[in-house]
Design a protein around this motif. Sequence first.
Motif, PDB file in Angstrom:
ATOM      1  N   LEU A 118       0.848  -1.184   0.000  1.00  0.00           N
ATOM      2  CA  LEU A 118       0.000   0.000   0.000  1.00  0.00           C
ATOM      3  C   LEU A 118       0.887   1.240   0.000  1.00  0.00           C
ATOM      4  N   MET A 119       0.601   2.155  -0.897  1.00  0.00           N
ATOM      5  CA  MET A 119       1.419   3.358  -1.029  1.00  0.00           C
ATOM      6  C   MET A 119       0.500   4.533  -1.314  1.00  0.00           C
ATOM      7  N   GLN A 120       0.919   5.703  -0.844  1.00  0.00           N
ATOM      8  CA  GLN A 120       0.181   6.918  -1.172  1.00  0.00           C
ATOM      9  C   GLN A 120       0.549   7.386  -2.573  1.00  0.00           C
ATOM     10  N   ALA A 121      -0.348   8.096  -3.171  1.00  0.00           N
ATOM     11  CA  ALA A 121      -0.083   8.667  -4.491  1.00  0.00           C
ATOM     12  C   ALA A 121       1.177   9.529  -4.437  1.00  0.00           C
ATOM     13  N   GLY A 122       1.989   9.393  -5.471  1.00  0.00           N
ATOM     14  CA  GLY A 122       3.248  10.115  -5.549  1.00  0.00           C
ATOM     15  C   GLY A 122       4.429   9.338  -5.011  1.00  0.00           C
ATOM     16  N   GLY A 123       4.158   8.241  -4.349  1.00  0.00           N
ATOM     17  CA  GLY A 123       5.219   7.422  -3.769  1.00  0.00           C
ATOM     18  C   GLY A 123       5.826   6.462  -4.769  1.00  0.00           C
ATOM     19  N   SER A 124       6.724   5.618  -4.260  1.00  0.00           N
ATOM     20  CA  SER A 124       7.449   4.680  -5.105  1.00  0.00           C
ATOM     21  C   SER A 124       7.425   3.288  -4.495  1.00  0.00           C
ATOM     22  N   LEU A 125       7.473   2.307  -5.365  1.00  0.00           N
ATOM     23  CA  LEU A 125       7.610   0.914  -4.973  1.00  0.00           C
ATOM     24  C   LEU A 125       8.517   0.232  -5.978  1.00  0.00           C
ATOM     25  N   ARG A 126       9.221  -0.806  -5.522  1.00  0.00           N
ATOM     26  CA  ARG A 126       9.989  -1.636  -6.450  1.00  0.00           C
ATOM     27  C   ARG A 126       9.516  -3.084  -6.320  1.00  0.00           C
ATOM     28  N   LEU A 127       9.040  -3.600  -7.421  1.00  0.00           N
ATOM     29  CA  LEU A 127       8.632  -5.000  -7.478  1.00  0.00           C
ATOM     30  C   LEU A 127       9.797  -5.851  -7.954  1.00  0.00           C
ATOM     31  N   SER A 128       9.846  -7.067  -7.435  1.00  0.00           N
ATOM     32  CA  SER A 128      10.856  -8.029  -7.863  1.00  0.00           C
ATOM     33  C   SER A 128      10.170  -9.284  -8.379  1.00  0.00           C
ATOM     34  N   CYS A 129      10.822  -9.930  -9.321  1.00  0.00           N
ATOM     35  CA  CYS A 129      10.342 -11.192  -9.864  1.00  0.00           C
ATOM     36  C   CYS A 129      11.533 -12.150  -9.879  1.00  0.00           C
ATOM     37  N   ALA A 130      11.505 -13.113  -8.977  1.00  0.00           N
ATOM     38  CA  ALA A 130      12.601 -14.076  -8.878  1.00  0.00           C
ATOM     39  C   ALA A 130      12.271 -15.310  -9.705  1.00  0.00           C
ATOM     40  N   ALA A 131      13.218 -15.711 -10.531  1.00  0.00           N
ATOM     41  CA  ALA A 131      13.034 -16.874 -11.399  1.00  0.00           C
ATOM     42  C   ALA A 131      13.840 -18.044 -10.873  1.00  0.00           C
ATOM     43  N   SER A 132      13.260 -19.218 -10.966  1.00  0.00           N
ATOM     44  CA  SER A 132      13.963 -20.444 -10.622  1.00  0.00           C
ATOM     45  C   SER A 132      13.682 -21.484 -11.690  1.00  0.00           C
ATOM     46  N   GLY A 133      14.468 -22.525 -11.675  1.00  0.00           N
ATOM     47  CA  GLY A 133      14.345 -23.501 -12.742  1.00  0.00           C
ATOM     48  C   GLY A 133      15.325 -23.130 -13.833  1.00  0.00           C
ATOM     49  N   ARG A 134      14.880 -22.992 -15.034  1.00  0.00           N
ATOM     50  CA  ARG A 134      15.770 -22.615 -16.108  1.00  0.00           C
ATOM     51  C   ARG A 134      16.211 -21.166 -15.934  1.00  0.00           C
ATOM     52  N   THR A 135      17.441 -20.867 -16.297  1.00  0.00           N
ATOM     53  CA  THR A 135      18.015 -19.539 -16.111  1.00  0.00           C
ATOM     54  C   THR A 135      17.166 -18.472 -16.797  1.00  0.00           C
ATOM     55  N   ALA A 136      16.896 -17.413 -16.068  1.00  0.00           N
ATOM     56  CA  ALA A 136      16.032 -16.347 -16.568  1.00  0.00           C
ATOM     57  C   ALA A 136      16.581 -15.687 -17.819  1.00  0.00           C
ATOM     58  N   SER A 137      17.895 -15.740 -18.000  1.00  0.00           N
ATOM     59  CA  SER A 137      18.485 -15.063 -19.161  1.00  0.00           C
ATOM     60  C   SER A 137      18.062 -15.699 -20.482  1.00  0.00           C
ATOM     61  N   TYR A 138      17.432 -16.872 -20.440  1.00  0.00           N
ATOM     62  CA  TYR A 138      16.921 -17.486 -21.658  1.00  0.00           C
ATOM     63  C   TYR A 138      15.629 -16.827 -22.137  1.00  0.00           C
ATOM     64  N   TYR A 139      15.064 -15.951 -21.311  1.00  0.00           N
ATOM     65  CA  TYR A 139      13.741 -15.418 -21.602  1.00  0.00           C
ATOM     66  C   TYR A 139      13.736 -13.898 -21.651  1.00  0.00           C
ATOM     67  N   SER A 140      12.938 -13.376 -22.569  1.00  0.00           N
ATOM     68  CA  SER A 140      12.511 -11.993 -22.428  1.00  0.00           C
ATOM     69  C   SER A 140      11.482 -11.983 -21.307  1.00  0.00           C
ATOM     70  N   MET A 141      11.399 -10.872 -20.593  1.00  0.00           N
ATOM     71  CA  MET A 141      10.519 -10.801 -19.440  1.00  0.00           C
ATOM     72  C   MET A 141       9.572  -9.622 -19.555  1.00  0.00           C
TER      73      MET A 141
END
Length: 124
Positions: A11-34
Amino acid sequence: QVQLVESGGGLMQAGGSLRLSCAASGRTASYYSMGWFRQAPGKEREFVAAISRSGGNTYYADSVKGRFTISRDNAKNTVYLQMNSLKPEDTAGYYCAADRSMVLRTTLSEYDYWGQGTQVTVSS
């Protein structure tokens, strides 16, 4: 095959910032566009941003251009979405997705693997 797990929503107020992360497992993420997509209540899931395998190319939806930044760290098998100047209309579930294509794409059906999503709520 790759498994994707998103985190960083909240939850964030308008004007604020957030950083989302997406962790990949299994096959190396570098094989994929995301890509990152989002879905607000009662609305269809929509494209937000995409990044190439190397991270050298990115593409954004007009609604987030200049406010959001997609990046990746292939050594950590993680993709990020930095969201600045958040607006109430950014409220949605955010999903990362992996695409075996080398071309940056914006259509849901073209992505091969999906995470479960993380909720972002922006209050006015």
